[in-house]
Design a protein around this motif. Structure first.
Motif, PDB file in Angstrom:
ATOM      1  N   LEU A 158       0.824  -1.204   0.000  1.00  0.00           N
ATOM      2  CA  LEU A 158       0.000   0.000   0.000  1.00  0.00           C
ATOM      3  C   LEU A 158       0.862   1.260   0.000  1.00  0.00           C
ATOM      4  CD1 LEU A 158      -2.719   1.481   0.236  1.00  0.00           C
ATOM      5  CD2 LEU A 158      -2.587   1.143   2.726  1.00  0.00           C
ATOM      6  N   GLY A 160      10.960   2.667  -4.079  1.00  0.00           N
ATOM      7  CA  GLY A 160       9.874   1.711  -3.895  1.00  0.00           C
ATOM      8  C   GLY A 160      10.117   0.795  -2.720  1.00  0.00           C
ATOM      9  N   TRP A 219       4.018   1.481  -0.799  1.00  0.00           N
ATOM     10  CA  TRP A 219       4.807   1.454  -2.033  1.00  0.00           C
ATOM     11  C   TRP A 219       4.011   2.057  -3.199  1.00  0.00           C
ATOM     12  CZ3 TRP A 219       5.493  -3.692  -5.114  1.00  0.00           C
ATOM     13  CH2 TRP A 219       6.245  -3.461  -6.272  1.00  0.00           C
ATOM     14  N   VAL A 220       2.792   1.577  -3.376  1.00  0.00           N
ATOM     15  CA  VAL A 220       1.953   2.061  -4.475  1.00  0.00           C
ATOM     16  C   VAL A 220       1.590   3.538  -4.275  1.00  0.00           C
ATOM     17  CG1 VAL A 220      -0.312   1.807  -5.576  1.00  0.00           C
ATOM     18  CG2 VAL A 220       1.027  -0.220  -4.995  1.00  0.00           C
ATOM     19  N   TRP A 221       1.395   3.950  -3.026  1.00  0.00           N
ATOM     20  CA  TRP A 221       0.996   5.328  -2.736  1.00  0.00           C
ATOM     21  C   TRP A 221       2.142   6.314  -2.943  1.00  0.00           C
ATOM     22  CZ3 TRP A 221      -3.556   7.691  -1.902  1.00  0.00           C
ATOM     23  CH2 TRP A 221      -3.543   8.969  -1.353  1.00  0.00           C
ATOM     24  N   ARG A 222       3.337   5.939  -2.477  1.00  0.00           N
ATOM     25  CA  ARG A 222       4.458   6.871  -2.515  1.00  0.00           C
ATOM     26  C   ARG A 222       5.290   6.773  -3.797  1.00  0.00           C
ATOM     27  NH1 ARG A 222       7.449   6.394   3.329  1.00  0.00           N
ATOM     28  NH2 ARG A 222       5.814   7.248   4.676  1.00  0.00           N
ATOM     29  N   ALA A 223       5.498   5.569  -4.274  1.00  0.00           N
ATOM     30  CA  ALA A 223       6.360   5.361  -5.444  1.00  0.00           C
ATOM     31  C   ALA A 223       5.699   4.366  -6.381  1.00  0.00           C
ATOM     32  CB  ALA A 223       7.730   4.858  -4.998  1.00  0.00           C
ATOM     33  N   PRO A 224       4.636   4.777  -7.059  1.00  0.00           N
ATOM     34  CA  PRO A 224       3.876   3.846  -7.898  1.00  0.00           C
ATOM     35  C   PRO A 224       4.769   3.146  -8.925  1.00  0.00           C
ATOM     36  CG  PRO A 224       2.777   5.966  -7.721  1.00  0.00           C
ATOM     37  CD  PRO A 224       4.128   6.135  -7.130  1.00  0.00           C
ATOM     38  N   PRO A 225       4.815   1.832  -8.911  1.00  0.00           N
ATOM     39  CA  PRO A 225       5.677   1.100  -9.850  1.00  0.00           C
ATOM     40  C   PRO A 225       5.057   1.072 -11.248  1.00  0.00           C
ATOM     41  CG  PRO A 225       4.414  -0.429  -8.526  1.00  0.00           C
ATOM     42  CD  PRO A 225       4.082   0.944  -8.001  1.00  0.00           C
ATOM     43  N   LYS A 226       5.920   0.951 -12.248  1.00  0.00           N
ATOM     44  CA  LYS A 226       5.421   0.847 -13.616  1.00  0.00           C
ATOM     45  C   LYS A 226       4.817  -0.539 -13.860  1.00  0.00           C
ATOM     46  CE  LYS A 226       8.694   4.244 -15.450  1.00  0.00           C
ATOM     47  NZ  LYS A 226       9.805   4.488 -16.409  1.00  0.00           N
ATOM     48  N   TRP A 227       5.299  -1.464 -13.131  1.00  0.00           N
ATOM     49  CA  TRP A 227       4.735  -2.808 -13.250  1.00  0.00           C
ATOM     50  C   TRP A 227       4.908  -3.515 -11.911  1.00  0.00           C
ATOM     51  CZ3 TRP A 227       8.696  -6.267 -12.297  1.00  0.00           C
ATOM     52  CH2 TRP A 227       9.993  -5.791 -12.506  1.00  0.00           C
ATOM     53  N   LEU A 228       4.096  -4.459 -11.656  1.00  0.00           N
ATOM     54  CA  LEU A 228       4.150  -5.220 -10.412  1.00  0.00           C
ATOM     55  C   LEU A 228       4.592  -6.646 -10.724  1.00  0.00           C
ATOM     56  CD1 LEU A 228       0.860  -4.071  -8.660  1.00  0.00           C
ATOM     57  CD2 LEU A 228       3.200  -3.361  -8.155  1.00  0.00           C
TER      58      LEU A 228
END
Length: 391
Positions: free
Chosen positions: A180, A321, A182-191
């Motif tokens: 959560l 991330g 990670w996605v909020w602060r440093a949204p990844p280009k892919w998971l």
């Protein structure tokens, strides 16, 4: 470049200084996993500055993610930070060996003299003081790690509430908290899916069936059972207690109900990791060989689960991330620790005197910053021995 230089920078302490610190903590560190991780932060990060805040948070996150006893894994990781596998190995041994020797001595006395009736009086006082110690440790960890971040506070509150409600620590919630943030602060280009984790999960039924079908002599049964306990139980050392009860009392019938309760009491009144109760249980089942096998089987998985992923935590720990992921898991871990204070207190604060002991411990540690916890524990032993017979 700067990060590489920081990693290669000569540490401000020797490996033997860290080993001696862990020996002392293992011999004098009361309060269970919550207090022990708090002591490590206070002494190694704040006071001596041997370990950076980032390294500590990485170690706490890894320890919370991996199965096994929290405090022992954090100690192993901190030994790894500057002195790699040798440091992790020697620091881990140093942290565990004092409490192991203590529970062996208590196991011998228990068998030799037919039980420890005085232990209830000691636990009466020490258990209440331990609650006060844990409260102060949780407070310091919360202030240092959560700060004013609203998202981290929300995660902290949810995990505290879940821990209080379920009286257990749910491993996937720690991972969810990390994702959560990670996605909020440093949204990844892919998971990327965790193939290694998926592989580990697919092996659980196989390992469980291997354990269940093995027809082994007593020491082999002890090794198999305690290895399973060390490999598949998440959270603090206290989380292992229900698992041990199911196997030791119900399934194998190695101990009676009273003997198991005494074993847990021994773990609570001795310094070092709570999970060292496995040494006492092993001693009651099969003497010194049983104690040794039980302790080795329990701690070996947590050792491996710490040193194997540690290089990746060190290598990628500064990636935005990963930093966000670690912050989320840390907030979840500290929230669970805060919730565990309530869970443990419900079993320990049983009347007015124990409540007074706990409150006095909090006040003393709050007012006198340099007051050593072993002094408080020793005073609680005396108070327990005096008050308990008068109840």
């Amino acid at each position: 470049m700067n990060e590489s230089l920081n990693r290669d920078k000569k540490p401000g302490y020797t490996m033997w200084q860290m080993i001696l610190y862990m020996l002392r903590l293992g011999a004098l560190g009361f309060g269970g996993p919550v207090a022990l991780v708090g002591y490590m932060h206070r002494d190694l990060v704040e006071s001596r500055q041997w370990v950076s805040e980032a390294d500590y948070k990485e170690g706490l996150a890894l320890s919370q993610l991996a199965p096994g006893p929290l405090a022992a894994q954090l100690a192993i990781y901190l030994g790894y930070v500057h002195y790699r596998v040798l440091g992790a190995t020697l620091v881990g041994i140093a942290f565990v060996i004092p409490s192991f020797l203590i529970v062996i001595a208590l196991g011998w006395a228990y068998v030799r003299f037919g039980g420890l009736p005085w232990m209830q009086a000691v636990f009466y006082g020490v258990g209440a003081a331990v609650i006060g110690i844990i409260v102060m440790s949780a407070k310091k960890l919360t202030e240092k790690s959560i700060g004013k971040d609203k998202l981290l506070w929300a995660i902290y509150a949810v995990l505290a509430a879940v821990t209080i409600t379920t009286e257990s620590e749910i491993a996937w919630l720690f991972i969810a908290a990390g994702v959560l943030v990670w996605v909020w602060r440093a949204p990844p280009k892919w998971l990327q899916r965790g193939s290694a984790n998926a592989l580990a999960v697919t092996q659980l039924p196989f390992l469980s069936s291997l354990y269940a079908t093995a027809d082994l002599p007593l020491l082999g049964q002890i090794a198999a059972f305690f290895a399973k306990a060390g490999a598949f139980v998440f959270g603090s050392g206290l989380a292992i207690v229900p698992f041990l009860y199911g196997g030791v009392v119900t399934e194998h019938q190695w101990l009676t109900e009273k003997q198991f309760v005494d074993a847990v009491a021994v773990a609570m009144i001795t310094p070092g990791p709570v999970v060292i109760t496995v040494g006492f249980i092993g001693y009651l089942v099969a003497g010194m060989p049983g104690a040794t096998v039980a302790a080795l089987a329990t701690f070996l998985p947590c050792y491996l689960f710490t040193i194997i992923p540690a290089p990746y935590f060190k290598k990628y720990g500064k990636v935005p991330g990963v930093v966000a992921f670690v912050d989320g898991i840390t907030a979840a871990a500290i929230g669970a620790i805060a919730g565990s204070v309530i869970v443990i207190a419900k079993r320990t604060i049983v009347d007015l005197p124990t409540a007074v002991i706990a409150i006095c411990t909090i006040v003393l540690l709050w007012k006198f910053k340099k007051l050593q916890e072993p002094v408080v524990v020793a005073a609680a032993v005396v108070v327990g021995l005096i008050i308990y017979p008068l109840r």
